[in-house]
Structures are given as C-alpha cells and as structure tokens.
Design a protein around this motif. Sequence first.
Motif, PDB file in Angstrom:
ATOM      1  N   LEU A   9       0.838  -1.193   0.000  1.00 60.94           N
ATOM      2  CA  LEU A   9       0.000   0.000   0.000  1.00 60.94           C
ATOM      3  C   LEU A   9       0.872   1.243   0.000  1.00 60.94           C
ATOM      4  CD1 LEU A   9      -2.389  -1.218   2.845  1.00 60.94           C
ATOM      5  CD2 LEU A   9      -2.799  -1.379   0.380  1.00 60.94           C
ATOM      6  N   VAL A  10       0.548   2.184  -0.860  1.00 58.63           N
ATOM      7  CA  VAL A  10       1.306   3.434  -0.937  1.00 58.63           C
ATOM      8  C   VAL A  10       0.340   4.599  -0.847  1.00 58.63           C
ATOM      9  CG1 VAL A  10       2.862   4.850  -2.313  1.00 58.63           C
ATOM     10  CG2 VAL A  10       3.096   2.351  -2.342  1.00 58.63           C
ATOM     11  N   GLU A  11       0.549   5.422   0.174  1.00 59.46           N
ATOM     12  CA  GLU A  11      -0.292   6.598   0.357  1.00 59.46           C
ATOM     13  C   GLU A  11       0.342   7.812  -0.322  1.00 59.46           C
ATOM     14  OE1 GLU A  11      -0.276   4.392   4.420  1.00 59.46           O
ATOM     15  OE2 GLU A  11       1.174   4.971   2.882  1.00 59.46           O
ATOM     16  N   TYR A  42      -2.580   6.642   7.681  1.00 57.73           N
ATOM     17  CA  TYR A  42      -2.152   5.345   7.180  1.00 57.73           C
ATOM     18  C   TYR A  42      -3.276   4.665   6.424  1.00 57.73           C
ATOM     19  CZ  TYR A  42       1.610   5.784  10.642  1.00 57.73           C
ATOM     20  OH  TYR A  42       2.692   6.213  11.370  1.00 57.73           O
ATOM     21  N   CYS A  43      -2.948   4.077   5.317  1.00 56.79           N
ATOM     22  CA  CYS A  43      -3.864   3.233   4.568  1.00 56.79           C
ATOM     23  C   CYS A  43      -3.691   1.793   5.051  1.00 56.79           C
ATOM     24  CB  CYS A  43      -3.535   3.332   3.082  1.00 56.79           C
ATOM     25  SG  CYS A  43      -4.514   2.276   2.013  1.00 56.79           S
ATOM     26  N   VAL A  44      -4.805   1.073   5.162  1.00 54.49           N
ATOM     27  CA  VAL A  44      -4.748  -0.325   5.591  1.00 54.49           C
ATOM     28  C   VAL A  44      -5.603  -1.177   4.660  1.00 54.49           C
ATOM     29  CG1 VAL A  44      -4.384   0.272   8.018  1.00 54.49           C
ATOM     30  CG2 VAL A  44      -6.713  -0.117   7.173  1.00 54.49           C
ATOM     31  N   ALA A  45      -5.272  -2.458   4.606  1.00 54.62           N
ATOM     32  CA  ALA A  45      -6.065  -3.416   3.850  1.00 54.62           C
ATOM     33  C   ALA A  45      -6.269  -4.655   4.701  1.00 54.62           C
ATOM     34  CB  ALA A  45      -5.369  -3.793   2.547  1.00 54.62           C
ATOM     35  N   GLY A  46      -7.456  -5.220   4.613  1.00 57.40           N
ATOM     36  CA  GLY A  46      -7.759  -6.413   5.385  1.00 57.40           C
ATOM     37  C   GLY A  46      -9.206  -6.803   5.179  1.00 57.40           C
ATOM     38  N   THR A  47      -9.757  -7.521   6.110  1.00 56.24           N
ATOM     39  CA  THR A  47     -11.176  -7.823   6.044  1.00 56.24           C
ATOM     40  C   THR A  47     -11.956  -6.614   6.556  1.00 56.24           C
ATOM     41  OG1 THR A  47     -11.305  -8.742   8.257  1.00 56.24           O
ATOM     42  CG2 THR A  47     -10.684 -10.260   6.476  1.00 56.24           C
ATOM     43  N   LEU A 106      -4.284  -6.281   9.963  1.00 59.96           N
ATOM     44  CA  LEU A 106      -4.330  -5.417   8.784  1.00 59.96           C
ATOM     45  C   LEU A 106      -2.943  -5.250   8.179  1.00 59.96           C
ATOM     46  CD1 LEU A 106      -6.608  -2.675  10.376  1.00 59.96           C
ATOM     47  CD2 LEU A 106      -7.297  -4.295   8.589  1.00 59.96           C
ATOM     48  N   ASN A 107      -2.916  -5.045   6.844  1.00 65.30           N
ATOM     49  CA  ASN A 107      -1.690  -4.647   6.161  1.00 65.30           C
ATOM     50  C   ASN A 107      -1.625  -3.122   6.180  1.00 65.30           C
ATOM     51  OD1 ASN A 107      -1.045  -7.284   5.506  1.00 65.30           O
ATOM     52  ND2 ASN A 107      -2.071  -7.197   3.538  1.00 65.30           N
ATOM     53  N   TRP A 108      -0.431  -2.585   6.412  1.00 65.09           N
ATOM     54  CA  TRP A 108      -0.284  -1.145   6.591  1.00 65.09           C
ATOM     55  C   TRP A 108       0.607  -0.527   5.523  1.00 65.09           C
ATOM     56  CZ3 TRP A 108      -2.474   1.631  10.691  1.00 65.09           C
ATOM     57  CH2 TRP A 108      -3.133   0.837  11.646  1.00 65.09           C
ATOM     58  N   GLY A 109       0.233   0.693   5.121  1.00 62.78           N
ATOM     59  CA  GLY A 109       1.132   1.494   4.321  1.00 62.78           C
ATOM     60  C   GLY A 109       2.110   2.223   5.226  1.00 62.78           C
ATOM     61  N   GLN A 110       2.988   3.030   4.622  1.00 57.13           N
ATOM     62  CA  GLN A 110       4.007   3.737   5.387  1.00 57.13           C
ATOM     63  C   GLN A 110       3.492   5.020   6.020  1.00 57.13           C
ATOM     64  OE1 GLN A 110       7.226   2.594   6.048  1.00 57.13           O
ATOM     65  NE2 GLN A 110       6.189   0.761   5.286  1.00 57.13           N
ATOM     66  N   GLY A 111       2.381   5.518   5.524  1.00 56.68           N
ATOM     67  CA  GLY A 111       1.800   6.721   6.097  1.00 56.68           C
ATOM     68  C   GLY A 111       2.164   7.979   5.334  1.00 56.68           C
ATOM     69  N   THR A 112       1.299   8.968   5.454  1.00 56.80           N
ATOM     70  CA  THR A 112       1.543  10.280   4.852  1.00 56.80           C
ATOM     71  C   THR A 112       1.141  11.349   5.867  1.00 56.80           C
ATOM     72  OG1 THR A 112       1.122  11.683   2.911  1.00 56.80           O
ATOM     73  CG2 THR A 112      -0.737  10.375   3.709  1.00 56.80           C
ATOM     74  N   GLN A 113       1.976  12.364   5.993  1.00 58.79           N
ATOM     75  CA  GLN A 113       1.749  13.395   6.994  1.00 58.79           C
ATOM     76  C   GLN A 113       0.747  14.429   6.486  1.00 58.79           C
ATOM     77  OE1 GLN A 113       3.237  13.918  10.234  1.00 58.79           O
ATOM     78  NE2 GLN A 113       1.653  15.507  10.336  1.00 58.79           N
TER      79      GLN A 113
END
Length: 124
Positions: A4-6, A95-100, A112-119
Amino acid sequence: QAHLVESGGGLVQSGGSLRLSCAASGRTLNYDAIGWFRQAPGKERERISCISLWDGSTYFSDSVKGRTTISTDDDKRTVYLELNSLESEDTAVYYCVAGTITSCVRAVKDALNWGQGTQVTVSS
C-alpha cells in the motif's frame, strides 16, 4: 501481502480540504476492505474510515463523520479519502490499511496490512 502506498498529504490551512490516495498492489486477493487510520502526536492510532470492496459500504469515526468521504476507482485498487473542513486536530500521520471489513471496522490492527503513512498538517 498487499503493498500500500499513500499520497496526497501535506500542509493545508484550517477550513481547507485534502484528498489522500492509497494505491494497492501485490497480493490483493486476501482482503475485502481498505481503510484509513491516523495517529496524532502523543495519541493512539485511530481508525477513521473503511470501505468494503465487496458492496461499497462505508464506515466513519465520529471524529470525521459528515466531513469525510471514502471512495474507490473502478478497479478497486486505488482508494481515496477526502477530508473537508480540516481543523488542527486533524494533524496526524494518515495510514492506509487493507484487510477484512471486520478487521478494519473493529480496528484489529495486527490483522491489517499497513502502508508507510503520509503526513497531514493543518495550520491555524
């Protein structure tokens, strides 16, 4: 795992709007929802929104409800979070996440799967 990329974070004035994007790639077959969390300095990570990729159902925390929308592209590999009427309290790493959908709505962070985050910084 999904990758995941934010993008879309930055500095915005109070009262303004911002649209964040989350691009998903990799093993995306194991999830049916994408969501957004945020973490402000000194605070716990907070789930703010989820969208079901199955039926488009959306969920919002009380802190953003009524001034936030979440949507996907037709291919359901990019999710957008639009924040309006921004306040200084919205300053956080998003943060963007993916999961159920259950994991997202119930904020089961370890599932959950996590992106790196964006400020996102809101100036008053």
